[in-house]
Design a protein around this motif. Structure first.
Motif, PDB file in Angstrom:
ATOM      1  N   VAL A   1       5.212  -5.765 -13.840  1.00  0.00           N
ATOM      2  CA  VAL A   1       6.063  -6.185 -12.719  1.00  0.00           C
ATOM      3  C   VAL A   1       7.109  -5.116 -12.428  1.00  0.00           C
ATOM      4  O   VAL A   1       7.392  -4.805 -11.261  1.00  0.00           O
ATOM      5  CB  VAL A   1       6.737  -7.539 -13.024  1.00  0.00           C
ATOM      6  CG1 VAL A   1       7.775  -7.886 -11.963  1.00  0.00           C
ATOM      7  CG2 VAL A   1       5.682  -8.650 -13.101  1.00  0.00           C
TER       8      VAL A   1
ATOM      9  N   TRP B   1       7.253  -0.394  -4.987  1.00  0.00           N
ATOM     10  CA  TRP B   1       7.705  -0.980  -3.717  1.00  0.00           C
ATOM     11  C   TRP B   1       8.970  -0.278  -3.241  1.00  0.00           C
ATOM     12  O   TRP B   1       9.107   0.040  -2.051  1.00  0.00           O
ATOM     13  CB  TRP B   1       7.942  -2.470  -3.901  1.00  0.00           C
ATOM     14  CG  TRP B   1       8.373  -3.149  -2.626  1.00  0.00           C
ATOM     15  CD1 TRP B   1       9.631  -3.249  -2.128  1.00  0.00           C
ATOM     16  CD2 TRP B   1       7.522  -3.787  -1.665  1.00  0.00           C
ATOM     17  NE1 TRP B   1       9.636  -3.923  -0.927  1.00  0.00           N
ATOM     18  CE2 TRP B   1       8.346  -4.258  -0.609  1.00  0.00           C
ATOM     19  CE3 TRP B   1       6.147  -4.016  -1.597  1.00  0.00           C
ATOM     20  CZ2 TRP B   1       7.840  -4.942   0.482  1.00  0.00           C
ATOM     21  CZ3 TRP B   1       5.646  -4.706  -0.499  1.00  0.00           C
ATOM     22  CH2 TRP B   1       6.483  -5.154   0.520  1.00  0.00           C
TER      23      TRP B   1
ATOM     24  N   ALA C   1       2.559  -5.819  -9.636  1.00  0.00           N
ATOM     25  CA  ALA C   1       3.367  -7.020  -9.884  1.00  0.00           C
ATOM     26  C   ALA C   1       2.474  -8.251 -10.005  1.00  0.00           C
ATOM     27  O   ALA C   1       2.709  -9.131 -10.844  1.00  0.00           O
ATOM     28  CB  ALA C   1       4.378  -7.203  -8.766  1.00  0.00           C
ATOM     29  N   GLY C   2       1.439  -8.303  -9.182  1.00  0.00           N
ATOM     30  CA  GLY C   2       0.513  -9.431  -9.236  1.00  0.00           C
ATOM     31  C   GLY C   2      -0.212  -9.512 -10.561  1.00  0.00           C
ATOM     32  O   GLY C   2      -0.379 -10.603 -11.127  1.00  0.00           O
TER      33      GLY C   2
ATOM     34  N   ARG D   1       3.356   0.208  -1.213  1.00  0.00           N
ATOM     35  CA  ARG D   1       3.687  -1.214  -1.214  1.00  0.00           C
ATOM     36  C   ARG D   1       2.510  -2.061  -1.715  1.00  0.00           C
ATOM     37  O   ARG D   1       2.696  -3.004  -2.481  1.00  0.00           O
ATOM     38  CB  ARG D   1       4.110  -1.647   0.181  1.00  0.00           C
ATOM     39  CG  ARG D   1       5.538  -1.192   0.504  1.00  0.00           C
ATOM     40  CD  ARG D   1       5.969  -1.543   1.884  1.00  0.00           C
ATOM     41  NE  ARG D   1       7.356  -1.109   2.090  1.00  0.00           N
ATOM     42  CZ  ARG D   1       7.857  -0.739   3.250  1.00  0.00           C
ATOM     43  NH1 ARG D   1       7.101  -0.760   4.324  1.00  0.00           N
ATOM     44  NH2 ARG D   1       9.119  -0.364   3.342  1.00  0.00           N
ATOM     45  N   THR D   2       1.306  -1.703  -1.268  1.00  0.00           N
ATOM     46  CA  THR D   2       0.130  -2.446  -1.711  1.00  0.00           C
ATOM     47  C   THR D   2      -0.071  -2.292  -3.210  1.00  0.00           C
ATOM     48  O   THR D   2      -0.321  -3.274  -3.925  1.00  0.00           O
ATOM     49  CB  THR D   2      -1.123  -1.953  -0.965  1.00  0.00           C
ATOM     50  OG1 THR D   2      -0.942  -2.134   0.445  1.00  0.00           O
ATOM     51  CG2 THR D   2      -2.350  -2.715  -1.425  1.00  0.00           C
ATOM     52  N   THR D   3       0.057  -1.049  -3.695  1.00  0.00           N
ATOM     53  CA  THR D   3      -0.099  -0.802  -5.128  1.00  0.00           C
ATOM     54  C   THR D   3       0.986  -1.522  -5.915  1.00  0.00           C
ATOM     55  O   THR D   3       0.731  -2.087  -6.987  1.00  0.00           O
ATOM     56  CB  THR D   3      -0.054   0.709  -5.427  1.00  0.00           C
ATOM     57  OG1 THR D   3      -1.006   1.385  -4.604  1.00  0.00           O
ATOM     58  CG2 THR D   3      -0.387   0.985  -6.889  1.00  0.00           C
ATOM     59  N   GLY D   4       2.213  -1.520  -5.374  1.00  0.00           N
ATOM     60  CA  GLY D   4       3.306  -2.233  -6.034  1.00  0.00           C
ATOM     61  C   GLY D   4       3.037  -3.718  -6.137  1.00  0.00           C
ATOM     62  O   GLY D   4       3.264  -4.334  -7.188  1.00  0.00           O
ATOM     63  N   VAL D   5       2.547  -4.299  -5.062  1.00  0.00           N
ATOM     64  CA  VAL D   5       2.220  -5.735  -5.066  1.00  0.00           C
ATOM     65  C   VAL D   5       1.109  -6.027  -6.073  1.00  0.00           C
ATOM     66  O   VAL D   5       1.154  -7.030  -6.802  1.00  0.00           O
ATOM     67  CB  VAL D   5       1.812  -6.195  -3.649  1.00  0.00           C
ATOM     68  CG1 VAL D   5       1.183  -7.588  -3.690  1.00  0.00           C
ATOM     69  CG2 VAL D   5       3.016  -6.190  -2.722  1.00  0.00           C
ATOM     70  N   LEU D   6       0.121  -5.139  -6.140  1.00  0.00           N
ATOM     71  CA  LEU D   6      -0.987  -5.346  -7.070  1.00  0.00           C
ATOM     72  C   LEU D   6      -0.509  -5.284  -8.518  1.00  0.00           C
ATOM     73  O   LEU D   6      -0.872  -6.134  -9.341  1.00  0.00           O
ATOM     74  CB  LEU D   6      -2.079  -4.295  -6.822  1.00  0.00           C
ATOM     75  CG  LEU D   6      -2.892  -4.483  -5.545  1.00  0.00           C
ATOM     76  CD1 LEU D   6      -3.756  -3.259  -5.272  1.00  0.00           C
ATOM     77  CD2 LEU D   6      -3.776  -5.726  -5.651  1.00  0.00           C
TER      78      LEU D   6
ATOM     79  N   GLY E   1       5.498  -2.337 -10.575  1.00  0.00           N
ATOM     80  CA  GLY E   1       5.245  -2.762  -9.200  1.00  0.00           C
ATOM     81  C   GLY E   1       6.501  -2.728  -8.352  1.00  0.00           C
ATOM     82  O   GLY E   1       6.475  -2.274  -7.196  1.00  0.00           O
ATOM     83  N   PHE E   2       7.620  -3.180  -8.919  1.00  0.00           N
ATOM     84  CA  PHE E   2       8.891  -3.157  -8.197  1.00  0.00           C
ATOM     85  C   PHE E   2       9.305  -1.718  -7.880  1.00  0.00           C
ATOM     86  O   PHE E   2       9.789  -1.412  -6.784  1.00  0.00           O
ATOM     87  CB  PHE E   2       9.967  -3.851  -9.035  1.00  0.00           C
ATOM     88  CG  PHE E   2      11.319  -3.894  -8.371  1.00  0.00           C
ATOM     89  CD1 PHE E   2      11.542  -4.688  -7.255  1.00  0.00           C
ATOM     90  CD2 PHE E   2      12.373  -3.126  -8.856  1.00  0.00           C
ATOM     91  CE1 PHE E   2      12.790  -4.726  -6.633  1.00  0.00           C
ATOM     92  CE2 PHE E   2      13.623  -3.154  -8.251  1.00  0.00           C
ATOM     93  CZ  PHE E   2      13.827  -3.956  -7.139  1.00  0.00           C
TER      94      PHE E   2
END
Length: 204
Positions: free
Chosen positions: A83, A90, A189-190, A182-187, A86-87
């Motif tokens: 996480v 982002w 974190a996900g 942003r997409t990689t960050g969301v992934l 990911g943050f």
């Protein structure tokens, strides 16, 4: 034994090729910082794989079953790391792109930490070793299996490092940098949130 290794190789290749934190770590660094750094990330990932595969062989998964609190703590720490990464990705999307020198050591540690953030690899390795290898397989055969999965991981992530640092992919990355980050960050974190939720939902 050859057939057992062949089955093991096929299963591990599918697992490695399934997009996850390791894949995105290698591809992200390849497109952003180049081939040398990406290969260092790939090497860190493979060393992490060796540790988790060895842990699976030496019974860490069984130990986790006996001491669930320790397993949960390690998994939650790994989830928090994912996480956090990911943050950071982002946030990086909102900053201006500036040339950043990446040391091979830093890239290696990023790949290593990303791999170690997922303790489920030990349980996965233990389960496929138990299924693939004969019950009377000696230590040599088991160590050979560990070497095999590390070799497959080396080839796969090394290939991803070369592809990700290619001119076409780098051009796409520069064009869509913010969206990619942003997409990689969301992934990332996900993956972390999913691991945490799975861990908290486990009985005991």
């Amino acid at each position: 034994m050859f057939e057992a290794y062949l089955w093991l190789a096929a299963v591990w290749l599918v697992a490695a090729a399934t997009p996850g934190p390791n894949f995105f770590a290698v591809m992200h660094v390849a497109a952003q910082k180049g081939r040398r750094s990406a290969l260092a990330v790939a090497l860190g990932t493979v060393v992490g794989t060796a540790i988790w595969a060895s842990a699976g062989f030496f019974g860490l998964a069984a130990l986790f079953a006996l001491v669930p609190d320790a397993a949960a703590a390690i998994k939650l720490a790994g989830a928090a790391y994912l996480v956090w990464v990911g943050f950071g990705l982002w946030q990086a999307a909102s900053a201006e792109e500036t040339p950043v020198e990446s040391s091979a050591t830093g890239a290696f540690l990023f790949g290593f930490a990303t791999n170690l953030a997922n303790p489920k690899t030990a349980a996965f390795a233990a389960s496929i070793f138990a299924v693939a290898l004969p019950s009377d397989a000696g230590a040599g055969a088991s160590l050979g299996a560990i070497g095999l999965v590390c070799a497959i991981s080396s080839l796969w992530y090394g290939a991803m490092a070369l592809i990700g640092s290619g001119a076409y992919v780098v051009t796409l990355y520069r064009t869509w940098r913010r969206a990619v980050l942003r997409t990689t960050g969301v992934l990332f974190a996900g993956f972390g949130i999913s691991l945490a939720a799975e861990t908290l939902a486990e009985p005991g």
